[in-house]
Design an enzyme around this catalytic site. Sequence first.
Site, PDB file in Angstrom:
ATOM      1  N   ARG A   1      -1.798  -2.931   0.152  1.00 48.42           N
ATOM      2  CA  ARG A   1      -2.283  -1.982  -0.658  1.00 48.42           C
ATOM      3  C   ARG A   1      -3.404  -2.741  -1.454  1.00 48.42           C
ATOM      4  O   ARG A   1      -3.099  -3.747  -2.083  1.00 48.42           O
ATOM      5  CB  ARG A   1      -1.375  -1.318  -1.529  1.00 48.42           C
ATOM      6  CG  ARG A   1      -1.843  -0.999  -2.979  1.00 48.42           C
ATOM      7  CD  ARG A   1      -0.722   0.060  -3.694  1.00 48.42           C
ATOM      8  NE  ARG A   1      -0.388   1.142  -2.990  1.00 48.42           N
ATOM      9  CZ  ARG A   1       0.547   2.064  -3.344  1.00 48.42           C
ATOM     10  NH1 ARG A   1       0.926   1.896  -4.632  1.00 48.42           N
ATOM     11  NH2 ARG A   1       0.763   3.008  -2.756  1.00 48.42           N
TER      12      ARG A   1
ATOM     13  N   HIS B   1      -4.240   7.115   1.880  1.00 50.09           N
ATOM     14  CA  HIS B   1      -2.914   6.737   1.918  1.00 50.09           C
ATOM     15  C   HIS B   1      -2.249   7.276   3.104  1.00 50.09           C
ATOM     16  O   HIS B   1      -1.269   8.238   2.806  1.00 50.09           O
ATOM     17  CB  HIS B   1      -2.386   6.891   0.544  1.00 50.09           C
ATOM     18  CG  HIS B   1      -1.099   6.292   0.143  1.00 50.09           C
ATOM     19  ND1 HIS B   1      -0.289   5.699   1.163  1.00 50.09           N
ATOM     20  CD2 HIS B   1      -0.469   6.271  -0.968  1.00 50.09           C
ATOM     21  CE1 HIS B   1       0.793   5.182   0.460  1.00 50.09           C
ATOM     22  NE2 HIS B   1       0.734   5.687  -0.694  1.00 50.09           N
TER      23      HIS B   1
ATOM     24  N   LYS C   1      -7.047 -17.992  -6.375  1.00 46.86           N
ATOM     25  CA  LYS C   1      -8.044 -19.297  -6.166  1.00 46.86           C
ATOM     26  C   LYS C   1      -9.345 -18.925  -5.484  1.00 46.86           C
ATOM     27  O   LYS C   1     -10.193 -19.883  -5.474  1.00 46.86           O
ATOM     28  CB  LYS C   1      -7.207 -19.990  -5.278  1.00 46.86           C
ATOM     29  CG  LYS C   1      -5.914 -20.735  -5.997  1.00 46.86           C
ATOM     30  CD  LYS C   1      -5.219 -21.570  -4.800  1.00 46.86           C
ATOM     31  CE  LYS C   1      -3.914 -21.991  -5.049  1.00 46.86           C
ATOM     32  NZ  LYS C   1      -3.410 -22.779  -3.763  1.00 46.86           N
TER      33      LYS C   1
ATOM     34  N   ARG D   1       7.540   2.868  -4.670  1.00 47.69           N
ATOM     35  CA  ARG D   1       8.021   3.557  -3.474  1.00 47.69           C
ATOM     36  C   ARG D   1       7.439   3.073  -2.335  1.00 47.69           C
ATOM     37  O   ARG D   1       8.083   2.884  -1.366  1.00 47.69           O
ATOM     38  CB  ARG D   1       7.648   5.031  -3.383  1.00 47.69           C
ATOM     39  CG  ARG D   1       8.698   6.266  -3.949  1.00 47.69           C
ATOM     40  CD  ARG D   1       8.225   7.184  -4.583  1.00 47.69           C
ATOM     41  NE  ARG D   1       7.051   6.542  -5.906  1.00 47.69           N
ATOM     42  CZ  ARG D   1       7.763   6.616  -7.119  1.00 47.69           C
ATOM     43  NH1 ARG D   1       9.145   6.603  -6.945  1.00 47.69           N
ATOM     44  NH2 ARG D   1       7.087   5.815  -8.031  1.00 47.69           N
ATOM     45  N   THR D   2       6.244   2.894  -2.176  1.00 47.66           N
ATOM     46  CA  THR D   2       5.359   2.630  -0.835  1.00 47.66           C
ATOM     47  C   THR D   2       6.122   1.193  -0.460  1.00 47.66           C
ATOM     48  O   THR D   2       6.571   0.774   0.654  1.00 47.66           O
ATOM     49  CB  THR D   2       3.946   2.488  -0.984  1.00 47.66           C
ATOM     50  OG1 THR D   2       3.565   3.677  -1.532  1.00 47.66           O
ATOM     51  CG2 THR D   2       3.414   2.238   0.573  1.00 47.66           C
TER      52      THR D   2
HETATM   53  C1  NCD Z   1       0.919   7.418  -4.798  1.00 44.88           C
HETATM   54  C2  NCD Z   1      -0.208   6.499  -4.884  1.00 44.88           C
HETATM   55  O1  NCD Z   1       0.126   5.378  -4.857  1.00 44.88           O
HETATM   56  O2  NCD Z   1      -1.317   6.871  -4.527  1.00 44.88           O
HETATM   57  N1  NCD Z   1       2.205   6.831  -4.808  1.00 44.88           N
HETATM   58  C3  NCD Z   1       2.878   6.702  -3.696  1.00 44.88           C
HETATM   59  O3  NCD Z   1       2.564   6.039  -3.020  1.00 44.88           O
HETATM   60  N2  NCD Z   1       3.863   7.413  -3.595  1.00 44.88           N
HETATM   61  C4  NCD Z   1       0.667   8.713  -5.911  1.00 44.88           C
HETATM   62  C5  NCD Z   1       0.351   8.265  -7.202  1.00 44.88           C
HETATM   63  O4  NCD Z   1       0.298   6.789  -7.672  1.00 44.88           O
HETATM   64  O5  NCD Z   1       0.007   8.800  -8.008  1.00 44.88           O
END
Ligand code: NCD
Length: 306
Positions: free
Chosen positions: A103, A131, A82, A53-54
């Site tokens: 991320r 997040h 590397k 999703r993100t």
């Molecule tokens: C979440 C995350 O990555 O923290 N997912 C997301 O970004 N939609 C929640 C999860 O992974 O449980």
Amino acid sequence: MIGRHLIEPRDFSVEELEEIFQLAEKIIEAPEVYVDVCKGKLLATLFYEPSTRTRFSFEAAMLRLGGSIIGFDDPNASSAAKGETLSDTIRTICAYADAIVMRHPREGSAKLASESSNRPLINAGDGGHQHPTQTLTDLLTIRQEKGRLENLTIGVCGDLKFGRTIHSLIRAMDRYAGIRFIFISPDELQLPSYVKDEITHASFEETKNLEDAMGELDILYMSRVQRERFVSEEEYLRLKDIYILDTDKMEKAKPDAMILHPLPRVNEISIEVDQDPRAKYFEQAHYGMIVRMALLMKVLGVKEND
Ligand code: NCD
């Protein structure tokens, strides 16, 4: 907001968040107005940890604004393999892109990366810490579907220890009036005390019992037990199915309650609940792309066409 980093939700004031939500609302009403506002802009998505999703919602957001994207979703395919430092990677990407979404599995990595970035750097999740763009998603969903961000009883259920979306949601919602949290978790997955200590306005209680809390909630925020953050697989297996929201429990919920989940779901919401109009997690995913469109426009300082 031009040029600003977003590492945790409080990097933006309540008023600035409201500006983002108002722009998101305009995008919902007339998406065709925004199809090329980011033409010529390039977004880099650096994903050192898995995501559906993100990453896709950021990439879809940029593409729907007429911008372009570069990036990786497998750190082994980047120079990190590397031995390049994060700081050097960020400085290099800044020479190519107009904004960075990152991320990373390590808590604090986004803050560290932002110190080497002269482009807006957006934290798309740093380990079990924060997040913030999931929180923008959650707040826009609540605002659009409930019509308010104040005076809400919010149940937060599942892995409150490692759930970064939960830590960010609490930090953000604590700034609105009349918020009452009910934290629902087993002892082992309770909210860390550093997060509790940051709650200054909201009231909160803690319980292990989801069923008993159901009838009081305006919003139930369910979450996945975060397998990847456990040291012991045995402990994960013991806790993973501790809460399962099913149709029986939904009978106890208010008629206008709203069920949210950042997704991905494992077992914690049974699929029958998806048919219930109070289940809003797939709508939430859609709002996630919209709010990221609004955020990118703000930090890139592009013309809003109004
Ligand atoms: C979440 C995350 O990555 O923290 N997912 C997301 O970004 N939609 C929640 C999860 O992974 O449980």
